[in-house]
Scaffold this active site. Structure first.
Site, mmCIF file in Angstrom:
data_model
loop_
_atom_site.group_PDB
_atom_site.id
_atom_site.type_symbol
_atom_site.label_atom_id
_atom_site.label_comp_id
_atom_site.label_asym_id
_atom_site.label_seq_id
_atom_site.Cartn_x
_atom_site.Cartn_y
_atom_site.Cartn_z
ATOM 1 N N ARG A 14 61.890 13.718 -9.542
ATOM 2 C CA ARG A 14 60.771 13.361 -10.414
ATOM 3 C C ARG A 14 60.849 14.009 -11.796
ATOM 4 O O ARG A 14 60.503 13.381 -12.790
ATOM 5 C CB ARG A 14 59.458 13.763 -9.727
ATOM 6 C CG ARG A 14 58.195 13.357 -10.486
ATOM 7 C CD ARG A 14 56.964 13.691 -9.655
ATOM 8 N NE ARG A 14 55.712 13.400 -10.345
ATOM 9 C CZ ARG A 14 55.084 12.240 -10.339
ATOM 10 N NH1 ARG A 14 55.593 11.235 -9.657
ATOM 11 N NH2 ARG A 14 53.942 12.063 -10.990
ATOM 12 N N TYR A 15 61.289 15.252 -11.863
ATOM 13 C CA TYR A 15 61.104 16.005 -13.090
ATOM 14 C C TYR A 15 62.387 16.426 -13.825
ATOM 15 O O TYR A 15 62.481 16.301 -15.039
ATOM 16 C CB TYR A 15 60.294 17.280 -12.798
ATOM 17 C CG TYR A 15 58.915 17.050 -12.258
ATOM 18 C CD1 TYR A 15 58.029 16.182 -12.907
ATOM 19 C CD2 TYR A 15 58.473 17.692 -11.112
ATOM 20 C CE1 TYR A 15 56.746 15.977 -12.417
ATOM 21 C CE2 TYR A 15 57.190 17.496 -10.621
ATOM 22 C CZ TYR A 15 56.327 16.643 -11.274
ATOM 23 O OH TYR A 15 55.077 16.443 -10.790
ATOM 24 N N ARG A 82 82.123 22.679 12.399
ATOM 25 C CA ARG A 82 80.964 23.506 12.104
ATOM 26 C C ARG A 82 81.247 24.525 11.004
ATOM 27 O O ARG A 82 80.775 25.655 11.023
ATOM 28 C CB ARG A 82 80.474 24.248 13.366
ATOM 29 C CG ARG A 82 80.202 23.360 14.561
ATOM 30 C CD ARG A 82 79.130 22.347 14.271
ATOM 31 N NE ARG A 82 77.836 22.969 13.954
ATOM 32 C CZ ARG A 82 76.774 22.291 13.536
ATOM 33 N NH1 ARG A 82 76.855 20.973 13.360
ATOM 34 N NH2 ARG A 82 75.646 22.924 13.287
ATOM 35 N N HIS A 83 82.047 24.127 10.025
ATOM 36 C CA HIS A 83 82.392 25.025 8.912
ATOM 37 C C HIS A 83 82.628 24.164 7.680
ATOM 38 O O HIS A 83 83.585 23.383 7.621
ATOM 39 C CB HIS A 83 83.651 25.834 9.259
ATOM 40 C CG HIS A 83 83.858 27.028 8.367
ATOM 41 N ND1 HIS A 83 84.230 26.913 7.047
ATOM 42 C CD2 HIS A 83 83.739 28.365 8.622
ATOM 43 C CE1 HIS A 83 84.340 28.118 6.515
ATOM 44 N NE2 HIS A 83 84.043 29.022 7.452
ATOM 45 N N ASP A 84 81.728 24.301 6.671
ATOM 46 C CA ASP A 84 81.787 23.400 5.523
ATOM 47 C C ASP A 84 83.059 23.571 4.692
ATOM 48 O O ASP A 84 83.676 22.588 4.255
ATOM 49 C CB ASP A 84 80.547 23.573 4.641
ATOM 50 C CG ASP A 84 80.309 25.000 4.190
ATOM 51 O OD1 ASP A 84 80.996 25.921 4.681
ATOM 52 O OD2 ASP A 84 79.405 25.206 3.346
ATOM 53 N N HIS A 156 38.716 38.368 -24.928
ATOM 54 C CA HIS A 156 37.913 38.188 -23.708
ATOM 55 C C HIS A 156 37.324 36.772 -23.660
ATOM 56 O O HIS A 156 36.342 36.534 -22.974
ATOM 57 C CB HIS A 156 36.790 39.223 -23.627
ATOM 58 C CG HIS A 156 37.219 40.613 -23.954
ATOM 59 N ND1 HIS A 156 37.846 41.435 -23.050
ATOM 60 C CD2 HIS A 156 37.168 41.311 -25.115
ATOM 61 C CE1 HIS A 156 38.135 42.594 -23.622
ATOM 62 N NE2 HIS A 156 37.744 42.536 -24.887
ATOM 63 N N GLN A 238 82.638 40.698 1.150
ATOM 64 C CA GLN A 238 83.095 39.314 1.275
ATOM 65 C C GLN A 238 82.439 38.449 0.197
ATOM 66 O O GLN A 238 83.029 37.508 -0.302
ATOM 67 C CB GLN A 238 82.752 38.766 2.663
ATOM 68 C CG GLN A 238 83.387 37.410 2.927
ATOM 69 C CD GLN A 238 83.197 36.960 4.359
ATOM 70 O OE1 GLN A 238 82.228 36.251 4.648
ATOM 71 N NE2 GLN A 238 84.093 37.364 5.246
ATOM 72 N N SER A 286 42.299 9.671 -16.800
ATOM 73 C CA SER A 286 41.574 9.710 -15.529
ATOM 74 C C SER A 286 41.411 8.290 -15.006
ATOM 75 O O SER A 286 41.177 7.359 -15.777
ATOM 76 C CB SER A 286 40.190 10.351 -15.721
ATOM 77 O OG SER A 286 39.374 10.156 -14.582
#
Length: 482
Positions: A14-15, A82-84, A156, A238, A286
């Site tokens: 979206r952004y 199971r290991h990218d 303030h 590592q 709105s």
């Protein structure tokens, strides 16, 4: 199943800009892994590993950008092993058969994953820095244009001494200049993990080069050079220390606070009808109240700035709980928080460019508000003027105190306009200064050095800060998609 049936993060769908989304995309990630393997092979060959052939290098170079088909093949392979990283080693090897035996030679998974992340951090900062420079440049022009326009100051959120519209903008600008300094510092401090092996000892590479320490050091330096970095971190486990992520993300968090403060000020000013963010011709404020001109851009900035601030805690916690040379509980959270931090910062900057490119000022509203409050602020000047005409300070103070309370009652209890000056003009005691009242109430005499401060800040401080970024400055309009 359509992508409309699955959750997509609004940050990317979206952004965020296409260029930032690309950096953290699947294709760029895995293509960067291939670039790392390619440059490792080049460096190893240069240092005498004859098992790496010219044909292997050529095939790797030809297939640095991973295809959609290869991405799908790697997904299937990962479901098996199971290991990218190993899944992509296999697929890259099938694509480059001459290199299949030497891809990832001597390396551990973090050679590609960690070094790639550091490349992404560097490249992402390059995008952010360019956008921040343009926010600063636009806001500096705004500050200079309105350096002389008096406006009621607030402390303030109560009426205070006057400042100028431009001087107020310098408060935002100064914080953004600090953010630019922090972004550049974080970007320039980034190094590579380099070629360090499984626990950071480079043992595999020492074995590969038959105990030749000099060649291992040269390998590390050469890979860093090929990838365009100035240095590699001298000590790693590592992984590179996750404290680096803290150093990379904290400047973004700090920037988020600058965004929130500026956007909040604009939202308050919009309510006062003094300044508004851009409002497009066909924009709807709105669904029910057709007259509304909600400051939706600034509200978006505040919303996403809060999210950006929360992401710093991920890096802090992750760095704190790493065990010895590494654990894997850093992996999943880093895949989320690091891209999100940069995507969010990118969205904030695109939105700020859009806002600062079209801020609308309403001088007549500003003038009316000044007139409603200035009589009270001018009482000290009036007292001093009466003393110069020979009056008693104590007597004058009492006279004006009584009139001020009467005028205040009209404003607060009756909902009328501040009529203090009219009361002074109708009080015989103040006859000696009646002819001086207009000059005593000139707003330009209440703003101190605001115009001079603003002019010097823009022409000296901002100009010096942007001196090395001139090639990044442009007048390109930034359209927000939604």
């Amino acid at each position: 199943m359509s992508q409309n049936d699955s959750y997509l993060t609004p940050l990317s769908s979206r952004y965020a800009s296409k260029e930032m989304s690309h950096i953290f995309s699947i294709r760029n990630r895995f293509s960067t892994w291939r670039k790392l393997w390619y440059n490792l092979a080049i460096a190893e060959k240069e240092l005498g590993l004859d098992i790496i052939t010219d044909e292997a290098i050529a095939q790797m170079k030809e297939h640095l950008v991973i295809t959609d088909e290869e991405i799908e093949a790697a997904k299937i392979e990962e479901s098996k092993v199971r290991h990218d990283v190993m899944a992509h080693v296999h697929v890259f090897g099938e694509t480059c058969p001459a290199a299949s035996g030497i891809i990832h030679l001597g390396a551990t998974s973090c050679f590609v994953t960690d070094n790639a992340d550091l490349i992404f951090l560097r490249d992402a900062y390059d995008i952010l820095i360019a956008k921040l420079v343009n926010v600063i440049n636009r806001l500096a022009k705004f500050a200079y244009e309105y350096k002389d326009l008096p406006v009621l100051g607030w402390t303030h959120f109560q009426p205070a001494q006057l400042t100028t519209v431009g001087k107020r903008a310098t408060l935002w600008l100064q914080e953004l200049l600090w953010d630019l300094r922090n972004f550049q510092r974080a970007r320039d401090d980034l190094g590579l993990r380099g070629v360090k092996g499984t626990t950071g000892t480079q043992a595999s590479f020492l074995s590969l080069f038959h105990g030749n320490h000099s060649k291992v050091e040269e390998l590390d330096e050469r890979v860093v050079e090929l990838l365009g970095f100035k240095y590699a971190y001298p000590c790693t486990g590592q992984t590179y220390s996750r404290k680096i992520d803290i150093d990379a993300i904290y400047p973004l968090t700090s920037f988020g606070s600058s965004c929130h403060k500026m956007a909040t000020d604009i939202r308050l000013l919009a309510n006062l009808k003094e300044i508004e963010e851009p409002f497009e011709k066909s924009q709807i404020g709105s669904s029910a109240m057709a007259y509304k001109r909600n400051p939706m851009r600034s509200e978006r900035v505040c919303s996403l700035a809060r999210h950006l601030g929360s992401l710093f805690q991920d890096t802090f916690q992750t760095a704190s709980i790493q065990w010895f040379e590494r654990t894997l509980d850093d992996s999943a959270i880093r895949r989320i928080s690091i891209p999100e931090a940069f995507l969010t910062a990118d969205i904030l900057l695109s939105t700020l460019i859009n806002i600062t490119d079209g801020l609308v000022v309403y001088p007549k509203v500003i003038e009316r508000r000044i007139k409603s409050e200035l009589p009270f602020m001018a009482t000290e000047n009036i007292i001093m003027a009466m003393v110069e005409k020979g009056g008693s300070r104590q007597e004058c103070h009492e006279e004006i105190r009584v009139l001020s309370h009467q005028a205040s009652a009209v404003v607060k209890q009756q909902g009328g306009d501040n009529d203090l000056i009219e009361r002074i003009k109708n009080t015989e005691y103040f006859r000696p200064i009646w002819n001086d009242l207009d000059s005593l109430l000139d707003p330009s005499t209440f703003i101190g050095r605001a115009p001079q401060q603003t002019e010097k800040f823009v022409n000296v401080t901002v100009k010096e800060a942007l001196r090395d970024y001139q090639k990044l400055i442009n007048d390109q309009e930034v359209k927000l998609s939604v």
